[in-house]
Design a protein around this motif. Structure first.
Motif, mmCIF file in Angstrom:
data_model
loop_
_atom_site.group_PDB
_atom_site.id
_atom_site.type_symbol
_atom_site.label_atom_id
_atom_site.label_comp_id
_atom_site.label_asym_id
_atom_site.label_seq_id
_atom_site.Cartn_x
_atom_site.Cartn_y
_atom_site.Cartn_z
ATOM 1 N N LEU A 312 -8.103 -0.088 -22.342
ATOM 2 C CA LEU A 312 -7.819 0.683 -22.332
ATOM 3 C C LEU A 312 -7.846 1.599 -22.533
ATOM 4 O O LEU A 312 -8.300 2.943 -22.772
ATOM 5 C CB LEU A 312 -6.565 0.518 -21.108
ATOM 6 C CG LEU A 312 -6.388 -0.530 -19.919
ATOM 7 C CD1 LEU A 312 -4.978 0.056 -18.801
ATOM 8 C CD2 LEU A 312 -7.797 0.339 -18.396
ATOM 9 N N SER A 313 -7.128 1.506 -23.643
ATOM 10 C CA SER A 313 -7.512 3.019 -24.892
ATOM 11 C C SER A 313 -8.982 3.020 -25.757
ATOM 12 O O SER A 313 -9.029 4.349 -25.206
ATOM 13 C CB SER A 313 -6.359 1.948 -25.966
ATOM 14 O OG SER A 313 -5.275 1.573 -25.707
ATOM 15 N N ILE A 314 -9.235 1.814 -25.487
ATOM 16 C CA ILE A 314 -10.804 1.934 -25.830
ATOM 17 C C ILE A 314 -11.805 2.856 -24.848
ATOM 18 O O ILE A 314 -12.184 3.627 -25.294
ATOM 19 C CB ILE A 314 -11.610 0.438 -25.884
ATOM 20 C CG1 ILE A 314 -10.494 0.213 -27.623
ATOM 21 C CG2 ILE A 314 -13.401 0.863 -26.247
ATOM 22 C CD1 ILE A 314 -11.287 -0.995 -27.878
ATOM 23 N N GLY A 315 -10.961 2.677 -23.635
ATOM 24 C CA GLY A 315 -12.021 3.120 -22.202
ATOM 25 C C GLY A 315 -11.744 4.607 -22.532
ATOM 26 O O GLY A 315 -12.088 4.868 -21.847
ATOM 27 N N GLU A 316 -10.857 5.029 -23.221
ATOM 28 C CA GLU A 316 -10.663 6.498 -22.326
ATOM 29 C C GLU A 316 -11.242 7.776 -22.926
ATOM 30 O O GLU A 316 -10.940 8.258 -22.978
ATOM 31 C CB GLU A 316 -8.591 6.231 -23.233
ATOM 32 C CG GLU A 316 -8.061 6.228 -21.789
ATOM 33 C CD GLU A 316 -6.642 5.918 -22.431
ATOM 34 O OE1 GLU A 316 -6.194 6.841 -23.817
ATOM 35 O OE2 GLU A 316 -5.567 5.878 -22.333
ATOM 36 N N ARG A 317 -12.203 6.612 -24.546
ATOM 37 C CA ARG A 317 -12.647 8.158 -24.574
ATOM 38 C C ARG A 317 -13.598 7.046 -25.023
ATOM 39 O O ARG A 317 -14.742 6.362 -25.211
ATOM 40 C CB ARG A 317 -12.087 8.025 -26.722
ATOM 41 C CG ARG A 317 -11.073 8.372 -26.237
ATOM 42 C CD ARG A 317 -10.299 9.008 -27.398
ATOM 43 N NE ARG A 317 -11.256 9.354 -28.761
ATOM 44 C CZ ARG A 317 -11.142 9.547 -29.992
ATOM 45 N NH1 ARG A 317 -9.899 8.961 -30.619
ATOM 46 N NH2 ARG A 317 -11.779 10.111 -30.769
ATOM 47 N N ARG A 318 -15.418 7.978 -24.882
ATOM 48 C CA ARG A 318 -16.431 7.970 -24.850
ATOM 49 C C ARG A 318 -16.788 7.538 -26.571
ATOM 50 O O ARG A 318 -17.404 5.916 -26.578
ATOM 51 C CB ARG A 318 -17.413 8.607 -24.812
ATOM 52 C CG ARG A 318 -19.349 8.252 -24.122
ATOM 53 C CD ARG A 318 -19.917 8.819 -23.285
ATOM 54 N NE ARG A 318 -20.991 8.538 -23.150
ATOM 55 C CZ ARG A 318 -22.079 9.115 -23.982
ATOM 56 N NH1 ARG A 318 -21.969 9.508 -25.173
ATOM 57 N NH2 ARG A 318 -23.430 8.427 -23.915
ATOM 58 N N SER A 319 -17.003 8.072 -26.961
ATOM 59 C CA SER A 319 -17.274 7.706 -28.869
ATOM 60 C C SER A 319 -16.800 6.544 -29.149
ATOM 61 O O SER A 319 -17.167 6.507 -30.061
ATOM 62 C CB SER A 319 -16.591 9.656 -29.535
ATOM 63 O OG SER A 319 -15.638 9.268 -29.146
ATOM 64 N N LEU A 320 -14.986 6.252 -28.637
ATOM 65 C CA LEU A 320 -14.854 5.236 -29.116
ATOM 66 C C LEU A 320 -15.404 4.070 -28.717
ATOM 67 O O LEU A 320 -15.517 2.782 -29.233
ATOM 68 C CB LEU A 320 -13.466 5.448 -28.644
ATOM 69 C CG LEU A 320 -12.691 3.713 -29.580
ATOM 70 C CD1 LEU A 320 -12.708 3.772 -31.165
ATOM 71 C CD2 LEU A 320 -10.888 3.986 -29.066
#
Length: 375
Positions: A312-320
């Motif tokens: 979910l943390s990864i999913g919050e930012r497109r660049s990440l």
């Protein structure tokens, strides 16, 4: 017959708890206020460790389910997939799985009462149908809003932010033997094959005002593949998210499945966790060592909760998200190791440091890959 165990809740996890207890020589009564077939929005994928539990129950759903080899992550032309390091998963309509468990429970001698709501519980008793049933244990398998949890005075679970999960089936042949997780800024769409001519699409999002058809359009690859496909079920929705409980076993009471807390549906672990907990609880009751279930519950849920937080943390930012996908494409074995750690067939110590270092380097390399790379 005076039951040793009364299970409140006759969904898949409640039936699994009853079956596991019966296999250990206990007399079991399962009580459910609804009448089968009972459906509930879920991704309808059973991970390998859950398939193993079903097999131990004597349930082999092949022919009524579809085996899948692993998981595929994809976004905007970037894609990476990994096969399970052991076993296979199963895509199966929840109503089919429920009926298989009912049939097996009946064969095993589990007593079941459908359409009978429990009105109250106490230590060593359950009240239903205007009478009291004595027992040694009351197991709450009655879902996220568990009344057993409240009546037995367990502390309510702590909650993380919740999302909406929507599910619908479509009559179309599966195009992959992997469960696909499609990512974008709006959330995730999970595609699970459930038969030779049907798939289940689950969308996990914060976009509460959008309908299923509108959400599908936010995922162009899925939308393209579903063009002309006929829905085979109505869209159904539910809240999803992660919640944790400090204690799930008390003096003659225990909780399993969603009644004992939840993990975000993105992990794909909901059914499998409940099946594994059912077996652990039955072992603890049969051995008269309830504390072992508390320890097993924490162990079973530890990694899925951690993976839910990470994804979910990864999913919050497109660049990440794109950096992570590119890193996984560069070092695809890392994805396989992560999947093995997630389902419990590998430990984090087994992840090769060299491959992990390569994954990190690829994450932060500039223009290392072009869109469309697939491993």
């Amino acid at each position: 017959m005076t039951p040793d165990v009364v299970v409140v809740g006759g969904g898949p996890v409640g039936l699994a708890a009853g079956l596991a207890a019966r296999q250990r020589g206990l007399e079991v009564l399962v009580v459910e206020r609804e009448i089968p077939p009972i459906d509930k929005p879920c991704g309808e994928g059973v991970m390998p460790e859950g398939v193993s539990v079903l097999n131990k129950f004597g349930i082999n759903p092949i022919g009524r389910a579809v085996a899948f080899r692993g998981i595929r992550f994809t976004e905007d032309g970037l894609a990476v997939e990994a096969a399970f390091t052991a076993g296979h998963g199963l895509g199966i309509r929840r109503t089919r799985l429920h009926q298989l468990l009912i049939d097996r429970a009946e064969e095993a001698g589990v007593a079941m009462r459908w359409g009978e709501p429990v009105t109250r519980i106490g230590r060593g008793r359950v009240e239903l149908g205007g009478r009291s049933v004595a027992c040694r244990w009351v197991i709450g398998a009655d879902g996220r809003g568990s009344r057993v949890r409240r009546w037995a005075r367990f502390r309510e679970p702590s909650s993380a932010p919740r999302r909406i999960g929507l599910r619908q089936h479509f009559r179309v042949a599966p195009w992959s033997d992997f469960v696909e997780v499609h990512w974008n800024d709006h959330g995730q769409a999970v595609v699970t094959p459930v038969s030779s001519g049907e798939i289940c699409v689950s969308i996990l999002t914060n976009q509460a005002r959008l309908r299923m058809a509108q959400l599908v359009e936010l995922f162009p690859e899925i939308s393209r593949r579903l063009e002309g496909a006929v829905p085979s079920s109505q869209a159904r929705g539910a809240l999803c998210g992660t919640s944790a409980m400090r204690s799930v076993v008390g003096d003659g009471f225990a909780l399993v499945g969603d009644a004992a807390g939840t993990v975000d549906a993105l992990t794909g672990e909901g059914l499998s966790l409940g099946l594994r907990e059912a077996v652990a609880l039955a072992d603890a009751i049969a051995q008269d060592k309830p504390g072992r279930y508390q320890a097993a519950h924490r162990r079973i849920r530890r990694m899925p909760r951690a993976m839910a937080r990470l994804m979910l943390s990864i999913g919050e930012r497109r660049s990440l998200r794109r950096r992570v996908l590119r890193g996984l494409i560069s070092q695809s074995q890392i994805f396989a190791y992560m999947l093995g750690v997630h389902i419990g067939t590998l430990s984090a110590r087994e992840v090769p440091l060299g491959a992990f270092a390569g994954f990190v380097r690829a994450m932060f390399a500039r223009d290392a890959f072009e869109d469309g790379d697939v491993v």
